[in-house]
Design a protein around this motif. Structure first.
Motif, PDB file in Angstrom:
ATOM      1  N   LEU A   8       0.823  -1.204   0.000  1.00  0.00           N
ATOM      2  CA  LEU A   8       0.000   0.000   0.000  1.00  0.00           C
ATOM      3  C   LEU A   8       0.861   1.260   0.000  1.00  0.00           C
ATOM      4  O   LEU A   8       2.050   1.232   0.340  1.00  0.00           O
ATOM      5  N   GLU A   9       0.226   2.365  -0.342  1.00  0.00           N
ATOM      6  CA  GLU A   9       0.871   3.674  -0.286  1.00  0.00           C
ATOM      7  C   GLU A   9       1.319   3.952   1.148  1.00  0.00           C
ATOM      8  O   GLU A   9       0.607   3.644   2.107  1.00  0.00           O
ATOM      9  N   THR A  10       2.499   4.529   1.313  1.00  0.00           N
ATOM     10  CA  THR A  10       2.998   4.857   2.647  1.00  0.00           C
ATOM     11  C   THR A  10       3.120   6.358   2.887  1.00  0.00           C
ATOM     12  O   THR A  10       3.247   6.789   4.028  1.00  0.00           O
ATOM     13  N   ASP A  11       3.061   7.160   1.835  1.00  0.00           N
ATOM     14  CA  ASP A  11       3.174   8.607   1.982  1.00  0.00           C
ATOM     15  C   ASP A  11       1.911   9.158   2.642  1.00  0.00           C
ATOM     16  O   ASP A  11       0.791   8.909   2.177  1.00  0.00           O
ATOM     17  N   ARG A  12       2.083   9.926   3.723  1.00  0.00           N
ATOM     18  CA  ARG A  12       0.930  10.375   4.517  1.00  0.00           C
ATOM     19  C   ARG A  12      -0.016  11.285   3.722  1.00  0.00           C
ATOM     20  O   ARG A  12      -1.239  11.217   3.901  1.00  0.00           O
ATOM     21  N   THR A  13       0.520  12.130   2.852  1.00  0.00           N
ATOM     22  CA  THR A  13      -0.323  13.042   2.080  1.00  0.00           C
ATOM     23  C   THR A  13      -1.139  12.294   1.037  1.00  0.00           C
ATOM     24  O   THR A  13      -2.339  12.539   0.852  1.00  0.00           O
ATOM     25  N   LYS A  14      -0.509  11.353   0.354  1.00  0.00           N
ATOM     26  CA  LYS A  14      -1.207  10.564  -0.662  1.00  0.00           C
ATOM     27  C   LYS A  14      -2.237   9.635  -0.023  1.00  0.00           C
ATOM     28  O   LYS A  14      -3.318   9.418  -0.577  1.00  0.00           O
ATOM     29  N   LEU A  15      -1.918   9.093   1.141  1.00  0.00           N
ATOM     30  CA  LEU A  15      -2.875   8.256   1.855  1.00  0.00           C
ATOM     31  C   LEU A  15      -4.117   9.045   2.225  1.00  0.00           C
ATOM     32  O   LEU A  15      -5.254   8.590   2.018  1.00  0.00           O
ATOM     33  N   ALA A  16      -3.895  10.225   2.807  1.00  0.00           N
ATOM     34  CA  ALA A  16      -5.022  11.061   3.214  1.00  0.00           C
ATOM     35  C   ALA A  16      -5.911  11.395   2.025  1.00  0.00           C
ATOM     36  O   ALA A  16      -7.143  11.463   2.155  1.00  0.00           O
ATOM     37  N   ALA A  17      -5.307  11.584   0.862  1.00  0.00           N
ATOM     38  CA  ALA A  17      -6.084  11.887  -0.343  1.00  0.00           C
ATOM     39  C   ALA A  17      -6.922  10.686  -0.770  1.00  0.00           C
ATOM     40  O   ALA A  17      -8.028  10.851  -1.299  1.00  0.00           O
ATOM     41  N   GLN A  18      -6.423   9.479  -0.540  1.00  0.00           N
ATOM     42  CA  GLN A  18      -7.143   8.274  -0.949  1.00  0.00           C
ATOM     43  C   GLN A  18      -8.453   8.104  -0.184  1.00  0.00           C
ATOM     44  O   GLN A  18      -9.438   7.610  -0.738  1.00  0.00           O
TER      45      GLN A  18
END
Length: 441
Positions: free
Chosen positions: A177-187
């Motif tokens: 899974l995505e680990t970048d906090r900004t990209k995760l929040a966007a998901q």
């Protein structure tokens, strides 16, 4: 914090927080589990006055060194903190002692889920702190929660519980899974169902022995605390069974409870604490007050593996107050200590230690997490994440039986489904029966 506890979170309390705090909480883990206190009026040797502070969970005063600092400033004072881990154990004891007019601590913490009951039924049992402080130091809505119909302020705000999602980025990486906090929040932005969908993806490649989330109850609390409509309407009428906010939170929680993505842990019990240490779940709804809790329970093994991302929707889980019972024998000294502990400077120190988010806006420009906390959470911009969440928290209405209604839904209804394999309908019915008993129906 507090959480429910602190946290509940100091709830987290929040809390979750809160948890913030407070929650306090969010209930949260504390220094002892029994919560027994010998009440006020204790004097130590040498003519010193011993002030007792009754709390649920980790409020951070001891951890941030505030008690030591205060007693150095006031050599004639010693402080004893009496801690109960869970607020649903703590508060009934406090009520009994308030009603008896004896056995209370000199300062008593009050979780946000209990503040309406305290205001409406126990107002005469607390000192009017509004006569002792500059009320503009605290958020207006925070003061309003602790103010009686005749204008008496029975508690000073400690923390609030703006929420985020704390996650194990090492487990996310192993699950692809995505680990970048900004990209995760966007998901998952704007929809908790998207968070649940990500949990389904996680479970397809979950590292052995791990689950996506700690519990369905955790998800329920997170969703509900971002809803405007909860258990009561503006007139004070109980509407929990017709509330759109409760229905939304319950439906999302059931999506978790009937799946394989939950570790099925009861929050603030020892197995939940061990779940942090064993890295057995990848995410947890995380009020500000829970930051310190996670750091403490995960230990050194979790350093640099946890991260923080914005939650799908902004919400407040937890937060607390401290009041001075009129039954106390050292009211003057207790008032002075309560004012000092909740001043912006001290709230900033507690934030630096465990990220319990202040209810005093004057502290905001000075907030700096401890370097160890920042490092533990992968250098996440904790202050910014929780500040942004705090700006969009919806106004919420609390009622006299808010806390026990919530406990019935989470600790009975949801657990029936999650741990005992009951259907969502059976879980709802079990919670309904308990709530009817609580409300005397």
């Amino acid at each position: 914090m507090r959480t429910t506890t602190r946290r509940s979170h100091r709830l987290l309390a929040l809390a979750a927080v809160a948890a913030l705090t407070t929650g306090v909480l969010a209930g949260c883990a504390g220094d002892s589990d029994d919560g027994d206190s010998s009440g006020s009026g204790n004097n130590s040797g040498g003519g010193k006055t011993t002030l007792t502070v009754g709390t649920f969970g980790v409020f951070g005063y001891k951890q941030a060194g505030l008690y030591d600092e205060y007693t150095k400033l006031h050599p004639d004072i010693t402080i004893k903190e009496n801690v109960t881990t869970r607020t649903d154990v703590y508060w009934p004891k406090v009520l009994t002692r308030l009603q008896a007019g004896s056995g209370t601590d000199d300062i008593q913490a009050i979780e946000v889920g209990n503040i309406t009951e305290a205001v409406q039924t126990q107002g005469s049992k607390f000192v009017d702190l509004g006569k002792e402080v500059d009320k503009s130091q605290w958020l207006d809505w925070k003061n309003a929660q602790a103010t009686t119909a005749d204008g008496k302020l029975i508690g000073l705000g400690t923390d609030i519980g703006p929420m985020a999602i704390c996650y194990r980025k090492d487990l996310f990486q192993k699950a692809g899974l995505e680990t970048d906090r900004t990209k995760l929040a966007a998901q998952w932005k704007g929809d908790w169902n998207k968070y649940v969908d990500l949990g389904k993806q996680y479970m397809k490649k979950a590292p052995s022995g791990t689950k996506f989330v700690d519990s369905a109850s955790s998800v329920y609390n997170a969703v509900l605390n971002g809803e405007s409509e909860r258990y009561y309407d503006k007139s004070g009428k109980v509407v929990w069974d017709k509330s759109s906010g409760v229905k939304n939170a319950w439906d999302v929680a059931m999506s978790v409870a009937t799946s394989n993505m939950s570790a099925k842990l009861k929050q603030f019990d020892k197995p939940w604490d061990q779940g942090y240490a064993n890295a057995s779940f990848a995410t947890v709804a995380c009020p500000a007050w829970m930051i310190g809790y996670i750091q403490e329970k995960s230990g050194d093994a979790g350093k640099g593996k946890w991260d923080v991302a914005a939650a799908p929707t902004a919400g407040n889980w937890g937060g607390a107050f401290i009041g001075v019972p009129t039954a106390g024998k050292h009211q003057k000294e207790a008032i002075a200590l309560a004012k000092w502990l909740t001043a912006p400077e001290q709230q900033a120190k507690v934030f630096a230690k465990q990220a319990s988010f202040p209810s005093a806006p004057a502290a905001y420009s000075t907030l700096k997490p401890a370097p160890a906390t920042t490092e533990f959470f992968s250098n996440a911009p904790i202050t910014q994440i929780f500040s942004d969440a705090a700006k969009t928290i919806p106004a919420q209405i609390f009622g006299v039986k808010d806390q026990p209604i919530n406990t019935a839904l989470t600790d009975i209804g949801i657990l029936q489904v999650e741990q005992k394999g009951k259907s969502p309908e059976q879980g709802w019915d079990a919670a309904t029966n308990e709530i009817k008993d609580v409300l005397g129906q």
